[in-house]
Write a protein that holds these residues in place. Structure first.
Motif, short mmCIF file in Angstrom:
data_model
loop_
_atom_site.label_atom_id
_atom_site.label_comp_id
_atom_site.label_asym_id
_atom_site.label_seq_id
_atom_site.Cartn_x
_atom_site.Cartn_y
_atom_site.Cartn_z
N PRO A 151 -2.86 2.98 1.27
CA PRO A 151 -4.20 3.15 1.31
C PRO A 151 -4.92 4.47 0.39
N ILE A 152 -5.58 4.13 -0.53
CA ILE A 152 -6.13 5.10 -1.46
C ILE A 152 -7.69 5.35 -1.11
N GLN A 153 -7.71 6.76 -0.84
CA GLN A 153 -9.26 7.15 -0.27
C GLN A 153 -10.35 7.02 -1.30
N ALA A 169 7.11 18.00 -0.04
CA ALA A 169 7.07 16.61 -0.37
C ALA A 169 6.80 16.24 -1.87
N LEU A 170 5.69 16.89 -2.23
CA LEU A 170 5.17 16.61 -3.54
C LEU A 170 5.91 17.34 -4.81
N GLN A 177 4.84 10.95 -15.82
CA GLN A 177 3.54 10.15 -15.73
C GLN A 177 3.14 10.04 -14.36
N ARG A 178 2.28 11.12 -14.16
CA ARG A 178 1.69 11.57 -12.46
C ARG A 178 0.51 11.00 -12.34
N TYR A 179 0.05 10.36 -11.25
CA TYR A 179 -1.10 10.23 -10.77
C TYR A 179 -1.19 10.65 -9.26
N THR A 180 -1.69 11.94 -9.33
CA THR A 180 -1.57 12.62 -8.00
C THR A 180 -2.26 12.37 -6.67
N LYS A 181 -3.37 11.54 -7.05
CA LYS A 181 -4.27 11.25 -5.93
C LYS A 181 -3.42 9.91 -5.24
N MET A 183 -0.12 9.99 -5.12
CA MET A 183 0.99 10.61 -4.55
C MET A 183 0.44 11.18 -3.07
N PHE A 184 -0.79 11.78 -2.95
CA PHE A 184 -1.14 12.40 -1.84
C PHE A 184 -1.28 11.24 -0.59
#
Length: 328
Positions: A151-153, A169-170, A177-181, A183-184
């Motif tokens: 699920p993406i908020q 964990a992070l 190539q990051r998409y931190t949202k 990852m959260f």
């Protein structure tokens, strides 16, 4: 001993807003006498006097620490650099432009003390943004949530409090190539939503234009799901079925009714349509292949030019992530 909370602020060309930001942060944190605070700035290769101003402001704000990256790596990588250097029991990520109000920090800490690991702020309204940006953002998050494996908020940025176990964990997720949202969401743990009205920038100009936002959206889709690859396969299957049905129709019509087969116009339409579909599919495959290429280089995600923290021994203040990875 009092708990230490790190407030992580990625900064790129933010010299105009630093003093206002620190005054508001100090005003909020001074009222929280049961905690210690660290203001950890990550200078992401700023071209203005952001770093010089931070060094001067340390005299008035001893809570300041900073990580100065060797060049501009982008906000996603800057956040990782900050997370790698969080020394507190929790971290609060906040933008330097004050669109995320520091006054929400006490509420975040309150929910953290209740046992929540990830207290994220969801935008109830967004001042200073055009209707198109709001509409495109809402549409994008709806699509991403439907195709993502987790699920993406929606309407949620990087403004949040993360417990130490979320930080740890992070830190294990080292992709460049990051998409931190995403990852959260991927790490899970106990989450709590709070609502706020996003303010306009306190000073300066936004660093996010539409091309950069489009690239971020593509990164988000390709980092969070393989659905685009499946979608190209699905379109290929549908086109093949229609082509087979149309072929049978043409053959039967010619055999039984003697109708001539349509010529050049219909042939060009089919060729152009199939060519467009193939190029689209190749482009989707290329996005994933490009990410694989970049990851296989196994370069350090970022490099540090200078690191300052009052709680860190002097011999540890200059290093790179590459050295840290070797130590692992």
């Amino acid at each position: 001993m009092k708990k230490l909370i790190t407030i992580l602020i990625p900064a790129y060309n933010e010299e105009e807003v630093l003093e206002v930001l620190l005054k508001r942060l100090k005003g909020v944190t001074s009222a929280l006498a049961d905690y210690r605070f660290e203001f950890l700035f990550v200078n992401d290769g700023s071209r203005d006097r952001t770093l010089e101003k931070l060094k001067l402001l340390r005299l008035d704000y001893p809570e300041i620490s900073y990580v100065n990256l060797s060049r501009n790596f982008g906000k996603e990588v800057a956040m990782l650099a900050g997370i790698d250097h969080v020394q507190g029991d929790a971290v609060i990520i906040i933008d330097a432009d004050l669109q995320d109000p520091p006054e929400l920090i006490p509420e975040m800490i309150g929910y953290w003390e209740q046992g929540y690991d990830d207290v994220f702020a969801k935008r109830r309204s967004r001042a200073g943004e055009s209707w198109f940006k709001k509409w495109s953002s809402n549409s994008y998050y709806r699509i991403l949530d439907k195709v993502s494996n987790v699920p993406i908020q929606p309407d949620t940025g990087d403004f949040r409090l993360l417990d130490r176990r979320c930080i740890d964990a992070l830190k294990q997720m080292r992709e460049s190539q990051r998409y931190t949202k995403g990852m959260f969401s991927w790490i899970g743990y106990h989450k709590k939503e709070i609502l706020f009205d996003r303010e306009a920038r306190a000073a300066g100009t936004t660093k996010w234009n539409y091309p950069k936002l489009f690239n971020l959206a593509i990164d988000g889709l390709t980092s969070s799901t393989v659905e685009p690859l499946r979608l190209s396969s699905f379109f290929g299957l549908i086109v093949s079925v229609f082509a087979f049905v149309y072929m049978v129709f043409i053959v039967l019509r010619t055999l039984f009714f003697g109708d001539p087969v349509p010529g050049y116009p219909s042939l060009m339409v089919v060729i152009l349509f199939l060519g467009g579909m193939q190029l689209l599919s190749l482009g989707i495959i290329g996005e994933y292949l490009g990410k694989i290429f970049l990851e296989t280089k196994n370069r350090p995600v970022y490099l540090i030019d200078e690191y300052y923290s009052q709680t860190t021994p002097p011999e540890e203040k200059l290093h790179s992530v590459y050295e840290k990875d070797l130590a692992k």
